[in-house]
Design a protein around this motif. Structure first.
Motif, short mmCIF file in Angstrom:
data_model
loop_
_atom_site.label_atom_id
_atom_site.label_comp_id
_atom_site.label_asym_id
_atom_site.label_seq_id
_atom_site.Cartn_x
_atom_site.Cartn_y
_atom_site.Cartn_z
N LEU A 219 30.51 45.77 29.60
CA LEU A 219 30.26 44.44 29.88
C LEU A 219 31.78 43.48 30.24
O LEU A 219 32.02 42.51 30.29
CB LEU A 219 29.67 43.86 28.55
N TYR A 220 32.96 43.90 28.38
CA TYR A 220 34.10 42.71 28.95
C TYR A 220 34.56 43.76 29.73
O TYR A 220 35.30 42.94 31.03
CB TYR A 220 34.39 43.36 27.38
N LEU A 221 34.73 44.46 30.60
CA LEU A 221 35.54 44.43 31.94
C LEU A 221 34.71 44.33 32.90
O LEU A 221 35.70 43.50 33.83
CB LEU A 221 35.53 46.67 31.85
N LEU A 222 33.66 43.99 32.90
CA LEU A 222 32.24 44.17 33.87
C LEU A 222 33.05 42.18 34.28
O LEU A 222 33.37 41.17 35.20
CB LEU A 222 31.43 44.04 34.12
N VAL A 223 33.27 41.33 33.09
CA VAL A 223 33.02 39.93 33.18
C VAL A 223 34.21 39.23 32.97
O VAL A 223 34.56 38.66 33.43
CB VAL A 223 32.74 39.31 32.46
N ARG A 224 35.04 40.14 32.21
CA ARG A 224 36.21 39.87 32.35
C ARG A 224 37.40 40.22 33.74
O ARG A 224 38.07 39.72 33.63
CB ARG A 224 37.18 40.75 31.46
N HIS A 225 37.17 41.53 33.77
CA HIS A 225 37.69 42.14 34.82
C HIS A 225 37.39 42.46 36.46
O HIS A 225 37.73 43.32 36.67
CB HIS A 225 38.65 43.41 34.33
N ARG A 226 35.89 41.89 35.86
CA ARG A 226 35.17 42.21 37.63
C ARG A 226 35.18 44.12 38.23
O ARG A 226 35.28 44.77 38.79
CB ARG A 226 35.20 42.13 38.49
N LEU A 227 35.05 44.81 36.58
CA LEU A 227 34.83 46.37 37.05
C LEU A 227 33.56 46.33 36.89
O LEU A 227 32.53 46.90 35.53
CB LEU A 227 35.42 47.33 35.59
N LEU A 228 32.72 46.80 38.15
CA LEU A 228 31.07 46.58 37.94
C LEU A 228 31.01 48.53 37.15
O LEU A 228 30.41 48.60 36.99
CB LEU A 228 30.89 46.82 39.53
N ALA A 229 31.86 48.97 37.71
CA ALA A 229 30.83 51.28 37.52
C ALA A 229 31.16 51.49 35.56
O ALA A 229 29.84 51.64 35.98
CB ALA A 229 32.78 52.12 38.03
N PRO A 230 31.55 50.96 34.68
CA PRO A 230 31.15 51.14 33.90
C PRO A 230 30.20 50.24 33.49
O PRO A 230 29.47 50.96 32.85
CB PRO A 230 32.47 50.09 32.81
N ALA A 231 29.40 49.21 33.35
CA ALA A 231 28.30 48.38 33.77
C ALA A 231 27.30 49.15 34.42
O ALA A 231 26.01 48.88 33.96
CB ALA A 231 28.40 46.96 33.53
N THR A 232 27.81 49.57 35.50
CA THR A 232 26.54 50.02 36.64
C THR A 232 26.32 51.55 35.33
O THR A 232 25.04 51.68 35.41
CB THR A 232 27.10 50.77 37.93
N LEU A 233 26.98 51.70 35.06
CA LEU A 233 26.45 53.12 33.82
C LEU A 233 26.60 53.28 33.40
O LEU A 233 25.25 53.54 32.88
CB LEU A 233 28.25 54.27 33.89
N LEU A 234 26.51 52.08 32.46
CA LEU A 234 25.66 51.34 31.20
C LEU A 234 24.58 51.87 31.56
O LEU A 234 23.17 52.11 30.44
CB LEU A 234 26.75 50.75 30.22
N THR A 235 24.09 50.41 32.99
CA THR A 235 22.61 50.46 32.96
C THR A 235 21.71 51.97 33.21
O THR A 235 20.65 51.95 32.83
CB THR A 235 22.48 49.98 33.63
N MET A 236 22.45 52.76 33.71
CA MET A 236 21.18 53.60 34.03
C MET A 236 21.77 54.25 32.86
O MET A 236 20.70 55.29 32.79
CB MET A 236 22.64 54.64 35.26
N PHE A 237 22.32 54.43 31.97
CA PHE A 237 22.03 55.68 30.87
C PHE A 237 20.60 54.66 30.14
O PHE A 237 19.71 56.06 29.22
CB PHE A 237 22.78 55.11 29.68
N VAL A 238 20.68 53.64 30.01
CA VAL A 238 19.78 52.73 29.43
C VAL A 238 18.49 53.00 29.92
O VAL A 238 17.16 53.36 29.42
CB VAL A 238 19.55 51.30 29.49
#
Length: 287
Positions: A215-234
């Motif tokens: 989430l930090y990488l998403l909102v700070r650096h706009r990196l979409l892949a980590p948050a996408t993978l997290l959502t898929m995990f959940v």
């Protein structure tokens, strides 16, 4: 007034969603009536079915974020489809399965309980839908080809300042950790040595890191892949509970969280490198 109207409309849709699923469950013979639960249990189960639908509807009405609603429709459609298509739920006494002479009164349901598990695990689904909405919001603020959000969120400018990004990540990590540790407790995840408290503390720290970092990488650096993978995990983790089996995937998720965190960091690094390469290529074309 518009915000209050959106909340009321969302709760109305959530109530209809819960009522529809409960009517189908009662018609199938599941013991999900009000008399089967305490006041707290009733509020948790019925309220969960309301909230899991109300949140995506509210995100559509308030911010025009459609992905969570699509995810809700797909999930609810899957649950109803599995319940209403053959072979349908079959109720058997344990005595029949164990070849006992006398009935035990303990009933096992085969090919069913999708609505019941959806109801009990509604909080996990809600977190997954929230992550889907956050991903859509970040994507639409980054890519010009996608339509802008109709009403930007005042406290969620992307990219965010360090302190704001850290706060959002911390809250999102806490939400993820709370729900996932509760999920493990409900499923009865234990250790053979009996150190359940240590297991849950270890899992809570891991669940917080597993969500806070993407989430930090998403909102700070706009990196979409980590948050996408997290959502898929959940979503994959909670979806697997529809088909309960002795090999509980959530036990691996909460016990081996470092594996999932490693995957998140790897895809984040790959996205960062690809973005830098793309930036260098655009810079070279201008010179």
């Amino acid at each position: 007034m518009p915000s209050r109207r959106h909340v009321l409309s969302s709760l109305l849709v959530g109530t209809l969603h819960a009522g529809c699923l409960l009517l189908v469950a009662l018609d199938l013979g599941y013991s999900v009536g009000p008399s089967n639960y305490s006041v707290l249990g009733l509020s948790w189960r019925y309220g969960g079915l309301v909230v899991v639908a109300a949140v995506p509807v509210w995100l559509v009405l308030r911010y025009r974020l459609v992905a969570p609603l699509v995810a809700l429709i797909v999930t609810t459609g899957y649950v109803l489809g599995m319940e209403l298509t053959p072979p349908g739920p079959t109720f058997r006494d344990v005595a029949e399965l164990e070849r006992l002479a006398e009935p035990t009164g303990i009933i096992v349901v085969e090919n069913g309980l999708y609505i019941v598990r959806y109801m009990i695990n509604a909080s996990v689904w809600t977190v997954g839908f929230l992550f889907v909405g956050l991903l859509e919001y970040a994507t639409r603020t980054r890519w010009e080809r996608l339509p802008d959000v109709s009403r930007p969120i005042s406290w969620l400018s992307i990219p965010a300042h360090k302190r704001r990004a850290a706060g959002i990540a911390a809250i999102g990590g806490l939400l993820h950790a709370t729900v996932m540790v509760w999920f493990a407790y409900r499923l009865g995840v234990t250790m053979s040595s009996g150190f359940e408290v240590l297991l849950y503390l270890y899992g809570a720290v891991g669940m917080w890191l597993l969500a806070a970092i993407p989430l930090y990488l998403l909102v700070r650096h706009r990196l979409l892949a980590p948050a996408t993978l997290l959502t898929m995990f959940v979503l994959r983790d909670v979806q697997a509970e529809f088909a309960a089996n002795p090999d509980d995937p959530h036990a691996f998720y909460i016990g081996a969280w470092f594996v999932f965190l490693g995957l998140v960091l790897v895809v984040g690094g790959i996205e960062y490198v690809l973005r830098r390469i793309g930036g260098y290529q655009r810079l070279g074309s201008l010179t």
